[in-house]
Write an enzyme that holds these catalytic residues in place. Structure first.
Site, PDB file in Angstrom:
ATOM      1  N   TYR A 148       0.872  -1.171   0.000  1.00 56.37           N
ATOM      2  CA  TYR A 148       0.000   0.000   0.000  1.00 56.37           C
ATOM      3  C   TYR A 148       0.911   1.222   0.000  1.00 56.37           C
ATOM      4  O   TYR A 148       1.818   1.326   0.833  1.00 56.37           O
ATOM      5  CB  TYR A 148      -0.893   0.030   1.246  1.00 56.37           C
ATOM      6  CG  TYR A 148      -1.937  -1.050   1.274  1.00 56.37           C
ATOM      7  CD1 TYR A 148      -3.083  -0.957   0.497  1.00 56.37           C
ATOM      8  CD2 TYR A 148      -1.790  -2.170   2.102  1.00 56.37           C
ATOM      9  CE1 TYR A 148      -4.053  -1.948   0.529  1.00 56.37           C
ATOM     10  CE2 TYR A 148      -2.747  -3.162   2.144  1.00 56.37           C
ATOM     11  CZ  TYR A 148      -3.873  -3.041   1.354  1.00 56.37           C
ATOM     12  OH  TYR A 148      -4.828  -4.028   1.395  1.00 56.37           O
ATOM     13  N   THR A 174      -1.339  -2.679  -4.793  1.00 59.56           N
ATOM     14  CA  THR A 174      -2.795  -2.736  -4.684  1.00 59.56           C
ATOM     15  C   THR A 174      -3.360  -1.394  -5.119  1.00 59.56           C
ATOM     16  O   THR A 174      -2.947  -0.348  -4.626  1.00 59.56           O
ATOM     17  CB  THR A 174      -3.225  -3.069  -3.251  1.00 59.56           C
ATOM     18  OG1 THR A 174      -2.874  -4.428  -2.969  1.00 59.56           O
ATOM     19  CG2 THR A 174      -4.718  -2.905  -3.066  1.00 59.56           C
ATOM     20  N   LYS A 227      -2.866  -5.464  -8.316  1.00 60.19           N
ATOM     21  CA  LYS A 227      -3.995  -6.100  -7.627  1.00 60.19           C
ATOM     22  C   LYS A 227      -5.163  -5.119  -7.537  1.00 60.19           C
ATOM     23  O   LYS A 227      -5.004  -4.010  -7.033  1.00 60.19           O
ATOM     24  CB  LYS A 227      -3.575  -6.542  -6.225  1.00 60.19           C
ATOM     25  CG  LYS A 227      -4.669  -7.212  -5.417  1.00 60.19           C
ATOM     26  CD  LYS A 227      -4.105  -7.701  -4.084  1.00 60.19           C
ATOM     27  CE  LYS A 227      -5.155  -8.445  -3.270  1.00 60.19           C
ATOM     28  NZ  LYS A 227      -6.151  -7.531  -2.674  1.00 60.19           N
TER      29      LYS A 227
END
Length: 368
Positions: A148, A174, A227
């Site tokens: 992140y 992500t 992702k």
């Protein structure tokens, strides 16, 4: 990269395992017994109305099988080759924050389990222990690292460099968390998870765009995974940027409410998939639909809570048994023989719920 072979377990030989957990239902029941309400809700909850969460399960349940018969299926092999090694199952245990909430050793137990079994693990950057300690715990495991973004370019590059230096086989961004969702099970109880308490710098995630992808691809040789892509349009952009892996995921229904189920998204965006994958049949459906690997988040948490490292190994053993039986009954020996001709669109037979894949559980006991 040279393939690393993994010893094969005997097909269906699960009764010899030193465990009293004989099916996946029992893993979930044991986890529920061991977890307090807050940690249980963290696993099973979704965002707002939890519509996306239910659609994840519904999308899987809306796929039936078309089995072929009178074929020699005496040598079923559920293994696959990915990331330069042989995996006993096409499974990567998905990045989940705060795994230490479910067992004191947290991600360290998980990575040791996948190394012992022969699967893969993706570490979340909001999970303890960190990437260095995890690498030391299982240096030979298939380890992937998920980030992140909580800092500037130099901060991101530092994490990529550390992942490369410690033998991670892939680096994952992500991209579906530009804003943190309203997880109302937690809000209603005024409960703040450990991950949410300690996270700072979310504005960097909100500002994330394709320039970061381009910079990583231009500077580093590690395979890049994105992702959270949910459309063919964004998948095409990722491919144009040289992204090696697209990870189809809606965060288990924990980010955008009223999204599509991951298996509904998969046909237009094919690479890896994660979304309410619970059973061996789910894994088979995903691979037959075009996925190369399958991510498992909630089941990983249940297994960790049920029995730590041994619980995760047991989860993988039971999944392998389910997968091998499914492949054999479909009339194939390997995943390479599967394609969409083995699948058929069908009406779901059950009302979808986070544990509706397990009818031996009394659903009402696991709803809240």
């Amino acid at each position: 990269m040279q393939e690393r072979s993994t010893p094969q377990a005997s097909v269906h030989d699960i009764t010899t395992a030193p465990s009293d957990l004989l099916n996946l239902h029992e893993i979930i029941a044991k986890a529920r017994q061991n977890l307090n309400q807050n940690d249980w809700d963290y696993i099973v909850g979704g965002v707002e109305s939890e519509t996306t969460l239910r659609r994840n399960r519904m999308a899987l349940d809306a796929i039936a099988f078309r089995p072929r018969v009178l074929r020699d299926v005496s040598k079923v092999d559920a293994s696959v080759s990915q990331f330069g090694r042989r995996l006993r199952l096409p499974v990567v245990l998905a990045p989940v924050g705060s795994l230490e909430s479910f067992h004191p050793a947290g991600a360290e137990s998980v990575v040791r389990a996948v190394d012992k079994f022969g699967a893969g693990h993706m570490l979340s950057s909001v999970c303890d222990p960190g990437l260095e300690q995890l690498a030391a715990a299982a240096p030979d495991a298939l380890r992937l690292y998920q980030l992140y973004v909580r800092g500037n370019e130099a901060w991101v590059d530092d994490h990529v460099e550390r992942a490369i230096a410690h033998g991670y086989a892939g680096f994952c961004l992500t991209v579906d968390t530009a804003h943190y969702s309203r997880r109302e099970r937690d809000i209603a109880k005024r409960f703040v998870t450990a991950g949410r308490r300690r996270v700072q710098g979310r504005a960097f995630q909100s500002a994330l765009d394709w320039r970061t992808v381009k910079r990583i691809k231009s500077r580093f040789k590690i395979p890049l995974i994105i992702k959270g892509i949910a459309t063919a349009e964004d998948a095409a952009i990722a491919v144009d940027h040289g992204v090696e892996w697209i990870y189809v995921s809606n965060h288990g229904g924990r980010q955008l409410d009223h999204g599509r189920g991951s298996m509904d998204v998969l046909p237009e965006v094919v690479a890896a998939v994660d979304g309410s994958i619970c059973r061996g049949t789910d894994i088979v459906k995903a691979i037959a639909s075009g996925a190369d690997l399958v991510g498992m988040g909630r089941m990983q948490c249940f297994a960790l809570a049920a029995g730590g490292e041994a619980g995760v190994v047991r989860l993988l053993e039971l999944l392998e048994d389910e997968v091998e039986r499914c492949l054999g009954l479909l009339g194939v020996n390997t995943f390479a023989e599967l394609d969409r001709s083995y699948l058929y669109a069908a009406a779901p037979a059950n009302v979808p719920h986070v544990v509706s894949a397990f009818p031996l559980l009394k659903i009402e006991d696991y709803r809240y």
